[in-house]
Write an enzyme that holds these catalytic residues in place. Sequence first.
Site, PDB file in Angstrom:
ATOM      1  N   HIS A  27       0.845  -1.185   0.000  1.00 61.06           N
ATOM      2  CA  HIS A  27       0.000   0.000   0.000  1.00 61.06           C
ATOM      3  C   HIS A  27       0.890   1.248   0.000  1.00 61.06           C
ATOM      4  O   HIS A  27       2.057   1.182   0.369  1.00 61.06           O
ATOM      5  CB  HIS A  27      -0.833   0.092   1.288  1.00 61.06           C
ATOM      6  CG  HIS A  27      -1.606  -1.137   1.637  1.00 61.06           C
ATOM      7  ND1 HIS A  27      -2.973  -1.206   1.495  1.00 61.06           N
ATOM      8  CD2 HIS A  27      -1.223  -2.326   2.171  1.00 61.06           C
ATOM      9  CE1 HIS A  27      -3.402  -2.391   1.914  1.00 61.06           C
ATOM     10  NE2 HIS A  27      -2.358  -3.088   2.335  1.00 61.06           N
ATOM     11  N   TYR A  28       0.327   2.401  -0.357  1.00 66.46           N
ATOM     12  CA  TYR A  28       0.949   3.649   0.098  1.00 66.46           C
ATOM     13  C   TYR A  28       0.068   4.231   1.193  1.00 66.46           C
ATOM     14  O   TYR A  28      -1.134   3.953   1.270  1.00 66.46           O
ATOM     15  CB  TYR A  28       1.221   4.630  -1.027  1.00 66.46           C
ATOM     16  CG  TYR A  28       0.056   5.218  -1.812  1.00 66.46           C
ATOM     17  CD1 TYR A  28      -1.148   5.616  -1.221  1.00 66.46           C
ATOM     18  CD2 TYR A  28       0.188   5.439  -3.176  1.00 66.46           C
ATOM     19  CE1 TYR A  28      -2.171   6.188  -1.939  1.00 66.46           C
ATOM     20  CE2 TYR A  28      -0.844   6.012  -3.921  1.00 66.46           C
ATOM     21  CZ  TYR A  28      -2.014   6.383  -3.304  1.00 66.46           C
ATOM     22  OH  TYR A  28      -3.026   6.955  -4.023  1.00 66.46           O
ATOM     23  N   THR A  29       0.674   5.052   2.053  1.00 67.40           N
ATOM     24  CA  THR A  29      -0.072   5.583   3.199  1.00 67.40           C
ATOM     25  C   THR A  29      -1.113   6.603   2.777  1.00 67.40           C
ATOM     26  O   THR A  29      -2.178   6.703   3.396  1.00 67.40           O
ATOM     27  CB  THR A  29       0.879   6.209   4.228  1.00 67.40           C
ATOM     28  OG1 THR A  29       1.749   7.134   3.560  1.00 67.40           O
ATOM     29  CG2 THR A  29       1.707   5.134   4.928  1.00 67.40           C
ATOM     30  N   GLU A  92       2.574  -0.870   4.574  1.00 65.80           N
ATOM     31  CA  GLU A  92       2.262   0.505   4.171  1.00 65.80           C
ATOM     32  C   GLU A  92       3.579   1.227   3.850  1.00 65.80           C
ATOM     33  O   GLU A  92       4.500   1.255   4.673  1.00 65.80           O
ATOM     34  CB  GLU A  92       1.541   1.251   5.294  1.00 65.80           C
ATOM     35  CG  GLU A  92       0.116   0.772   5.535  1.00 65.80           C
ATOM     36  CD  GLU A  92      -0.892   1.427   4.604  1.00 65.80           C
ATOM     37  OE1 GLU A  92      -0.492   2.262   3.764  1.00 65.80           O
ATOM     38  OE2 GLU A  92      -2.084   1.095   4.720  1.00 65.80           O
ATOM     39  N   HIS A 134      -2.537  -2.802  -3.433  1.00 70.02           N
ATOM     40  CA  HIS A 134      -3.901  -2.620  -2.936  1.00 70.02           C
ATOM     41  C   HIS A 134      -4.879  -2.448  -4.099  1.00 70.02           C
ATOM     42  O   HIS A 134      -6.014  -2.944  -4.059  1.00 70.02           O
ATOM     43  CB  HIS A 134      -3.933  -1.396  -2.009  1.00 70.02           C
ATOM     44  CG  HIS A 134      -5.081  -1.403  -1.057  1.00 70.02           C
ATOM     45  ND1 HIS A 134      -5.320  -0.364  -0.189  1.00 70.02           N
ATOM     46  CD2 HIS A 134      -6.071  -2.299  -0.819  1.00 70.02           C
ATOM     47  CE1 HIS A 134      -6.399  -0.631   0.535  1.00 70.02           C
ATOM     48  NE2 HIS A 134      -6.873  -1.796   0.174  1.00 70.02           N
ATOM     49  N   ASP A 144      -3.497   2.537  -4.912  1.00 66.25           N
ATOM     50  CA  ASP A 144      -2.140   2.388  -4.390  1.00 66.25           C
ATOM     51  C   ASP A 144      -1.573   0.974  -4.568  1.00 66.25           C
ATOM     52  O   ASP A 144      -2.343   0.026  -4.669  1.00 66.25           O
ATOM     53  CB  ASP A 144      -2.103   2.793  -2.906  1.00 66.25           C
ATOM     54  CG  ASP A 144      -3.075   2.019  -2.021  1.00 66.25           C
ATOM     55  OD1 ASP A 144      -4.257   1.892  -2.388  1.00 66.25           O
ATOM     56  OD2 ASP A 144      -2.653   1.532  -0.959  1.00 66.25           O
TER      57      ASP A 144
END
Length: 232
Positions: A27-29, A92, A134, A144
Site C-alpha cells: 500500500h501507500y499511506t 504501508e 492494494h 495504491d
Amino acid sequence: MTGMPMIDTPSPNFDTRSLPISMLVLHYTGMPDAASAINWLASPESKVSAHYVVTEDGQVIHMVDEGDRAWHAGRSFWRGVTDINSASIGIEIVNPGHEWGYRPFPQTQMGSLIPLIHDIIQRHAITRGNIVGHSDIAPARKQDPGELFPWHQLARLRLALPRPTKNLMDPHWTDGGFMLALERFGYDIADPKAAVVAFQRRFRPELIDGEICGECRAILLALLLPKPRGDE
C-alpha cells in the site's frame, strides 16, 4: 519475525487469522506525512492497521505481529480469496499518494522495503503472483501503491511478477474474453473498467486509460503462461 532493525509502534487494530498466510499486499499511506500515517494506524479510532510501515528515509515500523490479522485490505478479492486480511501480510509505504502530492518512491525507502519483502516471502513461501498492490485486490476502490511504484525493481529480484516484454502476441480476444482472462489471472471484474485500469496501473503504467487493446491482451496472455518473460 524478521531480524531487520525496526521500531516497534504497536497498533491495537488486529484480530485472529482464519486463513494461512499466502499473500503480501503493498500500500501507500496516502497521508501528508509519515507521522500522521503512523499515528492513524496506531489509533483505535481508525480501525485500520498494517504489519509494517516503511518510511521515505528507510525506517521500518513494526505495528502488528505477522501471526495476527491486521486490518489493511478492506473489501477485497484476489484469486478466489475474499478475506485478504486473514491471508496476507500488509506493508504501508509512506507516500502522500494521489490526494496529497504523489511522488516517486526514493531508493532509500526501496532499500529497506526490498529486504523486508524478501524476508517475509521466504518465511511464508509466498509466490510472486501473490505479491500484489492494494489496487490489484480492490480495483474499484484503490489506486495504491500507484503507477510510480517500481514493480520492475522487485521483479528483477524475483520479488514480484515481471511485466512481460518478450515474445508478446495479441490473442485477439473479444473484450469479454479479456475480462474472463483477467478474472482467471486473479482480478475482481465486477467493475470491468476499474479492473482494466488496475491491471494497466500495475503492468502498463505509462498509459492508464481503461481501454482494452492489443498490448494489454498480449501482456495478460503472457502473464497467464507458466513463466512470463520480462525485464528480470
